[in-house]
Scaffold this active site. Structure first.
Site, short mmCIF file in Angstrom:
data_model
loop_
_atom_site.label_atom_id
_atom_site.label_comp_id
_atom_site.label_asym_id
_atom_site.label_seq_id
_atom_site.Cartn_x
_atom_site.Cartn_y
_atom_site.Cartn_z
N THR A 178 10.43 -4.33 3.30
CA THR A 178 9.17 -4.49 2.56
C THR A 178 9.38 -5.53 1.47
O THR A 178 10.51 -5.82 1.09
CB THR A 178 8.74 -3.15 1.92
OG1 THR A 178 9.83 -2.72 1.09
CG2 THR A 178 8.47 -2.10 2.96
N GLU A 237 4.84 -0.97 6.82
CA GLU A 237 5.14 0.36 7.35
C GLU A 237 4.23 0.74 8.50
O GLU A 237 4.38 1.79 9.11
CB GLU A 237 5.01 1.40 6.22
CG GLU A 237 6.11 1.34 5.16
CD GLU A 237 5.81 0.34 4.03
OE1 GLU A 237 4.97 -0.57 4.24
OE2 GLU A 237 6.40 0.46 2.94
N LYS A 272 -7.59 3.36 -15.24
CA LYS A 272 -8.26 4.62 -15.53
C LYS A 272 -8.89 4.53 -16.91
O LYS A 272 -8.21 4.54 -17.92
CB LYS A 272 -7.28 5.79 -15.44
CG LYS A 272 -6.86 6.05 -14.00
CD LYS A 272 -5.93 7.24 -13.85
CE LYS A 272 -5.59 7.42 -12.38
NZ LYS A 272 -4.38 8.16 -12.13
N TRP A 306 -12.12 5.80 -12.44
CA TRP A 306 -11.25 4.75 -11.89
C TRP A 306 -12.05 3.46 -11.77
O TRP A 306 -13.12 3.43 -11.17
CB TRP A 306 -10.73 5.15 -10.50
CG TRP A 306 -9.77 6.31 -10.52
CD1 TRP A 306 -9.43 7.06 -11.60
CD2 TRP A 306 -9.03 6.82 -9.42
NE1 TRP A 306 -8.51 8.02 -11.24
CE2 TRP A 306 -8.25 7.90 -9.90
CE3 TRP A 306 -8.92 6.51 -8.07
CZ2 TRP A 306 -7.40 8.65 -9.09
CZ3 TRP A 306 -8.07 7.25 -7.25
CH2 TRP A 306 -7.32 8.31 -7.76
P1 AMP Z 1 2.98 -5.59 2.97
O1 AMP Z 1 3.62 -4.38 3.49
O2 AMP Z 1 3.87 -6.43 2.13
O3 AMP Z 1 2.32 -6.37 4.05
O4 AMP Z 1 1.84 -5.13 1.98
C1 AMP Z 1 0.89 -4.17 2.35
C2 AMP Z 1 -0.10 -3.98 1.25
O5 AMP Z 1 -0.88 -5.18 1.09
C3 AMP Z 1 -1.12 -2.92 1.52
O6 AMP Z 1 -0.62 -1.63 1.25
C4 AMP Z 1 -2.25 -3.33 0.59
O7 AMP Z 1 -1.99 -2.95 -0.74
C5 AMP Z 1 -2.19 -4.83 0.65
N1 AMP Z 1 -3.18 -5.32 1.61
C6 AMP Z 1 -3.00 -5.70 2.88
N2 AMP Z 1 -4.16 -6.10 3.44
C7 AMP Z 1 -5.11 -5.97 2.49
C8 AMP Z 1 -6.52 -6.20 2.43
N3 AMP Z 1 -7.20 -6.70 3.45
N4 AMP Z 1 -7.16 -5.92 1.27
C9 AMP Z 1 -6.50 -5.43 0.21
N5 AMP Z 1 -5.18 -5.20 0.20
C10 AMP Z 1 -4.49 -5.46 1.32
#
Ligand code: AMP
Length: 547
Positions: free
Chosen positions: A187, A332, A445, A450
């Site tokens: 990640t 994930e 918050k 929120w």
């Molecule tokens: P990663 O695992 O690095 O690809 O990051 C995943 C995270 O990116 C998700 O849990 C979200 O917080 C954010 N994310 C991915 N796609 C979107 C989207 N279309 N809109 C908002 N947040 C997103």
């Protein structure tokens, strides 16, 4: 129970390339190489060279499930490694080259990678980390022998073409348990050390089927597909596998993701489909806008990985008549979770009502189940208003993080029922359309309510003077926290604090309007193109709201 009388064949990644070779052998794979030229090959050739990779990995003496790391852009050699390494029952570990050298070395050691294959653009990085990675027994440069200097060779580097060239293209893909590990991705690690996500053959093949569906990415053998998302991050969203199983033409951008280079590839290769994060797509759109260019054969664009600014979605859909779709997922989750595809009944809605749906992150594809819960774990209603922590489960959702060295017992994962906490906060409406309002850590918050930082950022980004905006919560004695907007203006733009605050009037409730606006020269962006809110909050730690 009476068992069905159907064949029990494991779902294996090698089946994908075997199918592509047999049924779409002449379909093209085009790659912009690090060398700068455009390289052309076919699935037939890819399959043949993937078998050479499998033989080369065996010749190095790697046991089943041992890891082969890649530090590489999107290109045909990387694709051969995707199929050759996993097909041979070893694990392909894609590494993000934008991370700091120490972090790259840490990841290689944590995964116990035994071979590292890298693009020549990362030669300097390899020089920095080689001495720190004792388990790596072969460093393979993704190039021909002519591209390595005598010094490189003397230091033990081997060219990929020599490495696989010494091997036969005859190899019988082994059959094994479909739950076997196929690939590994860490990640982005915006907080703490990165965590390892280990995909299986089964999860990868099922995910590839699902993303090919018409209401997902919608791939066919008539498509020309350009993944702008990197193959080092969540397997380029699974696109290389899905394109191969549909027999689509694949177009790889190599290291050049700037608007002009991407535009040229789209025009030259009849690209019908692209997928990328908002920042990369924005640079393509800006290039096309500034030079009054049309986007040729392009049909569908998937935007995800971070919240898509509505202005970008509108440019793609209204100005360019493209099927632009907002999508959400995470490492994930392999990564696909949801896409903002309308249903049949939504065709009757007004234009604005349809837009409100398109701007959301969308509805789940089959294979992903989701729910939202409050701080106590109580499930929240699907009313499109009440936010909650978003949990997911499904065929390609993580059970637990991979812990090869045994030093991360607390790494976490899904609960006993399979629910994995995404760390996102979202609403879900009655039709199952999910909308991310925040990361759990970023929720503001204020007075017990929120406030969505994403909504505030999206509005700021629709202001013509704003290049980039981020909203964070700042401590407040009466309201706990209040939103503050941090803004980078476009070159030559003149908007000030009051202009931007006035811009919110009538668009959101008064109490949600930021308390202050701070102009900065830049906002910290992480290795996968996302705003680093933790670092931004750190930058702002000496800032206090005037009471
Ligand atoms: P990663 O695992 O690095 O690809 O990051 C995943 C995270 O990116 C998700 O849990 C979200 O917080 C954010 N994310 C991915 N796609 C979107 C989207 N279309 N809109 C908002 N947040 C997103």
């Amino acid at each position: 129970m009476l068992l069905g009388h159907m064949q029990d064949r494991p779902l294996l990644i090698s089946d994908i390339i075997s199918f592509a070779e047999r049924h779409h052998g002449d379909a093209q794979i085009i790659s912009r190489r690090v060398e700068g030229d455009l390289h052309q090959t076919t699935y037939q050739d890819c399959a043949s060279r993937a078998r050479q990779v499998a033989n080369a990995v065996e010749a190095e003496g790697l046991a089943v499930s041992d890891r082969v790391g890649t530090i590489a852009w999107n290109g045909y050699r990387h694709l051969e490694l995707y199929f050759g390494v996993a097909g041979a029952g070893r694990v392909l570990h894609t590494i993000n080259p934008r991370l700091h050298a120490d972090q790259v070395a840490w990841i290689i050691n944590h995964a116990i990678d035994q071979i590292i294959c890298f693009d020549l653009s990362f030669l300097e990085l390899i020089g920095q980390i080689r001495g720190q990675c004792p388990a790596v027994k072969a460093w393979i440069a993704l190039c021909g022998p002519e591209s390595l200097s005598d010094t490189d060779r003397a230091s033990g580097l081997i060219s990929y073409e020599e490495w696989i060239g010494a091997q036969s293209s005859a190899y019988h893909w082994p059959a094994f348990d479909e739950h076997g590990a196929a690939s590994l991705c860490y990640t982005s690690g915006t907080t703490g050390s990165p965590k390892a996500v280990l995909y299986s053959h089964r999860s990868t093949v099922l995910h590839a089927y699902a993303i090919s569906l018409p209401d997902a990415m919608g791939f066919s053998a008539r498509d020309s597909i350009l993944p702008l998302v990197p193959m080092f991050h969540v397997n380029a969203w699974g696109i290389p596998y899905a394109a191969s199983l549909t027999g689509a033409k694949l177009v790889f951008p190599g290291p050049r993701l700037d608007g002009q280079s991407v535009y040229e590839l789209i025009a030259a290769e009849g690209v019908t489909f692209i997928a990328g994060v908002p920042t990369v797509l924005q640079s393509l759109v800006s290039h096309a806008d500034n030079n009054k260019l049309e986007l040729a054969d392009l049909r569908r664009v998937i935007v995800g990985g971070a919240a898509c600014p509505p202005a970008l979605l509108r440019n793609l859909r209204e100005r360019r008549q493209l099927d632009a779709i907002h999508a959400w997922g995470m490492t994930e989750m392999s990564p696909l979770g949801t896409l903002s595809m309308l249903k049949r009944k939504h065709e009757k809605l007004s234009y604005d009502e349809q837009w409100a749906l398109r701007e959301k992150q969308g509805r789940a594809v089959f294979g992903v189940d989701m729910k939202i819960v409050d701080d106590e774990g109580v499930e929240m209603p699907w009313d499109g208003i009440t936010p909650g922590h978003l949990l997911v489960r499904g065929h390609w959702v993580i059970t637990q993080y991979f812990d090869p060295t045994g030093d991360r017992k607390d790494a976490g994962g899904a609960d006993a029922q399979g629910w994995f906490a995404t760390g996102d906060v979202a609403t879900i409406d009655a039709d199952g359309f999910m909308q991310i309002t925040d990361r759990s850590k970023d929720v503001i918050k204020s007075g017990g309510e929120w406030i969505s930082s994403i909504e505030i950022e999206n509005l700021a980004m629709s202001h013509p003077d704003v290049a980039l905006a981020a909203c964070i919560g700042v401590p407040h004695p009466k309201w706990d926290e209040r939103p503050v907007l941090v803004v980078v203006l476009k070159p030559g733009a003149t908007a000030d604090r009051d202009d931007l605050l006035a811009f919110y009037e009538g668009k959101i409730a008064k109490w949600q309007i930021p308390e202050d606006v701070i102009m900065v020269d830049s906002i910290p962006i992480g290795a996968t193109g996302k705003i680093l809110k933790a670092r931004l909050r750190d930058m702002m730690k000496d800032y206090h709201l005037e009471q």
